[in-house]
Design an enzyme around this catalytic site. Structure first.
Site, PDB file in Angstrom:
ATOM      1  N   LEU A 295      -2.339  -2.341   2.338  1.00 40.66           N
ATOM      2  CA  LEU A 295      -3.129  -2.242   3.567  1.00 40.66           C
ATOM      3  C   LEU A 295      -4.189  -3.330   3.537  1.00 40.66           C
ATOM      4  O   LEU A 295      -5.112  -3.265   2.737  1.00 40.66           O
ATOM      5  CB  LEU A 295      -3.768  -0.848   3.642  1.00 40.66           C
ATOM      6  CG  LEU A 295      -4.556  -0.491   4.898  1.00 40.66           C
ATOM      7  CD1 LEU A 295      -3.640  -0.407   6.122  1.00 40.66           C
ATOM      8  CD2 LEU A 295      -5.286   0.838   4.704  1.00 40.66           C
ATOM      9  N   HIS A 296      -4.039  -4.326   4.401  1.00 38.04           N
ATOM     10  CA  HIS A 296      -4.996  -5.434   4.336  1.00 38.04           C
ATOM     11  C   HIS A 296      -5.217  -6.153   5.661  1.00 38.04           C
ATOM     12  O   HIS A 296      -6.126  -6.968   5.780  1.00 38.04           O
ATOM     13  CB  HIS A 296      -4.520  -6.477   3.324  1.00 38.04           C
ATOM     14  CG  HIS A 296      -3.334  -7.267   3.811  1.00 38.04           C
ATOM     15  ND1 HIS A 296      -2.048  -6.800   3.709  1.00 38.04           N
ATOM     16  CD2 HIS A 296      -3.264  -8.475   4.418  1.00 38.04           C
ATOM     17  CE1 HIS A 296      -1.228  -7.685   4.222  1.00 38.04           C
ATOM     18  NE2 HIS A 296      -1.932  -8.706   4.678  1.00 38.04           N
TER      19      HIS A 296
END
Length: 229
Positions: free
Chosen positions: A74-75
């Site tokens: 998740l970025h």
């Protein structure tokens, strides 16, 4: 996107990974004689590095059993820079760990770590953070995961190649082929939808055909260049 389209029109050779990618180039007005379907070089890379990752000890290091954990990345700016959206995703992941009684392993991206600290967010129980990992360690985690949750385009492709079900934490994807073959699904950021889509995918039969190629894309590209010089 503008740079990509300009590059398309300046190029003498366009190596499309899939038929759908070729159709997109044709819609841009690129002449057929410039377009070659070769497969995606990411398949070459995954197959090559998977062999190198066989002796990697990341599972032992994290005390994990194959197919007994979920893997998270998740970025993306759209997800982690908006506090409410980030909280919503983490709430969905919390629901997943509670409902499925399965741990989520999350090699956390520095950008996300910074935002979590900035927004004073508490990581839900059931999500285990690790520092960022080298490629071979991460590939080994991907290959042995029960399911992958991600907002990364490359990880969607790798999951499809590795025959690991994928839930994409976005409302769109540049990898529609992975959706079409049943390897991937879009969950967005709503907590209940994340849970629902994860439950749908976790027992998915891993019998889809990889649409991204056979691992020989690089050789095809070299051959095409040599033959047309």
């Amino acid at each position: 996107e503008i740079n990509r389209i300009l590059t398309d029109h300046l190029s003498d050779y366009l190596f499309a990974p899939t038929e759908k990618a070729k159709q997109n180039l044709q819609k841009e007005g690129i002449p057929d004689e410039k377009i070659y379907i070769t497969g995606n070089t990411i398949v070459d890379a995954v197959y090559q590095h998977l062999k190198l990752a066989q002796n990697n000890n990341i599972l032992e290091k994290l005390q994990l059993e194959p197919n007994q954990y979920l893997l998270l990345t998740l970025h993306r700016q759209e997800n982690v820079d908006r506090e409410q959206r980030l909280r919503s995703i983490l709430k969905g992941l919390e629901l997943v760990t509670k409902e499925l009684q399965t741990e989520i392993i999350y090699p956390i991206h520095p950008r996300t770590q910074k935002r979590i600290k900035q927004f004073n967010i508490k990581i839900p129980k059931g999500i285990r953070l690790t520092p960022p990992l080298d490629y071979l360690s991460f590939l080994k985690l991907e290959a042995n995961a029960q399911l992958i949750l991600t907002d990364s385009g490359g990880v969607q492709e790798e999951a499809c190649i590795l025959k690991v079900p994928c839930v994409t934490l976005r409302y769109n994807t540049e990898r529609p082929e992975t959706i079409e073959v049943g390897a991937n699904t879009l969950a967005g950021t709503n907590p209940q939808t994340i849970l629902q889509k994860t439950k749908e995918m976790i027992n998915k039969k891993r019998n889809w055909k990889n649409p991204l190629g056979d691992g020989k894309a690089a050789q095809r590209i070299v051959n095409i260049i040599n033959q047309t010089q």
